[in-house]
Every structure is written in C-alpha cells, then in structure tokens.
Design a protein around this motif. Structure first.
Motif, PDB file in Angstrom:
ATOM      1  N   LEU A  18       0.953  -1.176   0.120  1.00 47.44           N
ATOM      2  CA  LEU A  18       0.163   0.012   0.194  1.00 47.44           C
ATOM      3  C   LEU A  18       0.940   1.225  -0.093  1.00 47.44           C
ATOM      4  N   ILE A  19       0.685   2.077  -0.932  1.00 47.92           N
ATOM      5  CA  ILE A  19       1.424   3.094  -1.013  1.00 47.92           C
ATOM      6  C   ILE A  19       0.608   4.615  -1.072  1.00 47.92           C
ATOM      7  N   LEU A  20       0.836   5.565  -0.292  1.00 52.10           N
ATOM      8  CA  LEU A  20       0.215   6.851  -0.382  1.00 52.10           C
ATOM      9  C   LEU A  20       0.965   7.764  -1.086  1.00 52.10           C
ATOM     10  N   SER A  21       0.202   8.870  -1.856  1.00 46.25           N
ATOM     11  CA  SER A  21       1.008   9.555  -2.766  1.00 46.25           C
ATOM     12  C   SER A  21       0.343  11.036  -2.514  1.00 46.25           C
ATOM     13  N   ASN A  22       0.946  11.849  -2.618  1.00 49.17           N
ATOM     14  CA  ASN A  22       0.628  13.419  -2.440  1.00 49.17           C
ATOM     15  C   ASN A  22      -0.062  13.803  -1.452  1.00 49.17           C
ATOM     16  N   LEU A  23       0.415  13.576  -0.168  1.00 42.26           N
ATOM     17  CA  LEU A  23      -0.073  13.979   0.992  1.00 42.26           C
ATOM     18  C   LEU A  23      -0.360  15.596   1.057  1.00 42.26           C
TER      19      LEU A  23
END
Lengths: 120, 151
Positions: free
Chosen positions: A79-84
């Motif tokens: 799981l990768i989060l981007s552009n916080l």
C-alpha cells in the motif's frame, strides 16, 4: 457538510490506483472505507492511494488507511500513499504514521517502488 | 454572566463537523494564529467533537454539543480558547488518555492529537453535573513561521 469523497479507481500494471478528492472526516470516512474495501477485495499486489485532492483528513480517515495497510501487509502486498497535502501530512506526523506508511510525492514515484517480496 | 465571544450549538451530527471547522479556522486567524498554528487547532477540535459523537453519544445524532470560542490575551500571550460542553453522563475522566503510538492500529488517536496539538487540555465535569466540559487553549508563538497562503 463534508461531501462524500470523490474517487476514481484505475487499473495499473501490478495493481490499482485510487484517487480521492474532498475533505475526509467522521461524516464520510465510511465511504472511504467502502471504496478501499472494494479495492482490497480485488487483491492488488500494489495499491496506490493518491490524496492530491484531499485537503483535510481527521483520524477517522487515517484509521481507514491503517486498516488498509494492515490488510495489504498481512497478504504481503503493498500500500503506497501519494501526494499528501499539508494538513494530511500533519496528522500523519502527529500520529507518527509518516514512517509507517510508504509515502511518495507523486503517483509516478509510487509506481517505481520495488514490489513487495513474494509471499512464502 | 460572562458571554463568550462566539458560540455554536450543534446537534451531534457528523455532517456539521465541517461547519464548526470552518468557523473555528476563521476565528483562529482573526485571533492572530498563523496558518500552521490554526491547522492543528482545527484538527484538535474536530477530534474532540468526533469523540463526543462517537464515544460519548454512541453515534446518536440528536444530542447537543456547545462550542464556545474566545480570544486569549493573558500572561502566556495571545491565543484562542475553545470550550466544548456535552451532555455525556457517567464519563470517567481518568480514563480519557491517549494510547501508545508504538502499536500501529486503527483508531484511538483522538486524545493523543488533543494533547499533542494544544497548549492546555482540561477535561472536567460540568458544574451542573450534566455532562463533560473540555477546555482547549492554544497560544500564538511569535516565532512561528508563517506559511504560504492557501496551504
């Protein structure tokens, strides 16, 4: 009221990309959970959640993302989060989750992260 | 009787959280907090109201939450005070505490966020014993760097 978060789900090479939009709080975090659960049910090797369009998130939204991370980790998937955005980054730092999640500056970077090791 | 500068009385409906956030953000800026001080205050109050709705009222949506907001200008400097009052009875205030963040698990972050972001956090029982009173205070730090507009 905080409106239902908008989202688009897109298939990528080895998984799924979900882009959310709108403020996320206790009024609509169940919608976030529903969308992510649907994605997890497809068992993507890589799930990228892009938060470019999310200017605000409270801990109820963060809890949904932690659930998703636990689900993916348990299955040896990513799981990768981007552009916080600034405020969202802020709550991740306060909750000390900024080092727990894989977080990238943009979607392309998220696609470049090496895949999780194969499940034994 | 001393009146607060600003008061909101809302039902315990999560859809009103964003309304309270917007009003609070505007007032906090008026009281001289920088944007990078305002954001944590707004988050803290959102978390406090969510805790009232979720844990205090067990998601009942017809219960009252009173929000009173005042500017601060005292020995500690200028800032903002937010007082939340509810009608949650039987709450053991000694059990309101943040959890160990070493455990990565969903939930339980709200109280930690309060203590992490605000200068003072005071849970007391209301004088009329009909609920809980939470007083939150945040002081402006003159050295706090201003952030760009729109962030």
């Amino acid at each position: 009221m905080a409106e239902e978060p908008t989202h688009t789900t897109e298939t990528i090479d080895d998984g799924l990309l979900i882009c959310f939009g709108g403020e996320i709080d206790y009024s609509n975090s169940p919608d976030l959970r529903h969308v992510i659960h649907q994605a997890l049910a497809r068992k993507p090797d890589r799930l990228i959640i892009d938060l470019t369009g999310v200017p605000y998130m409270d801990s109820s939204g963060v809890a949904v993302l932690v659930e998703a991370l636990q689900g993916q980790t348990k299955n040896k998937k990513q799981l990768i989060l981007s552009n916080l955005q600034t405020k969202v980054q802020g709550i991740f730092e306060i909750a000390r989750l900024d080092t727990v999640f894989q977080i990238t500056d943009d979607i392309e970077q998220a696609k470049q992260i090496p895949p999780a090791p194969p499940r034994k | 009787m001393t009146h607060s500068h600003f008061e909101m009385r809302m039902q315990s409906q999560p859809r009103y959280l964003c309304v309270a956030r917007a009003a609070l953000e505007t007032l906090a800026k008026q009281y001289g907090l920088h944007q990078n001080e305002v954001d944590p205050v707004v988050l803290a109050v959102d978390e406090a109201m969510t805790n009232i709705i979720r844990h205090g009222y067990k998601d009942a949506t017809d219960k009252p939450i009173l929000i009173r907001i005042n500017p601060l200008d005292d020995a500690l400097g200028k800032g903002i005070e937010i007082i939340l009052e509810d009608e949650c009875v039987g709450v053991d205030l000694t059990k309101i505490r943040g959890r160990d963040l070493k455990q990565v698990r969903p939930g339980g972050l709200g109280v930690h966020i309060l203590y992490k972001t605000m200068d003072t956090v005071e849970f007391t029982h209301r004088q009329d014993a009909k609920g809980v009173r939470l007083a939150l205070r945040k002081y402006h730090q003159p050295t706090a760097p201003a952030v760009q507009e729109g962030s």
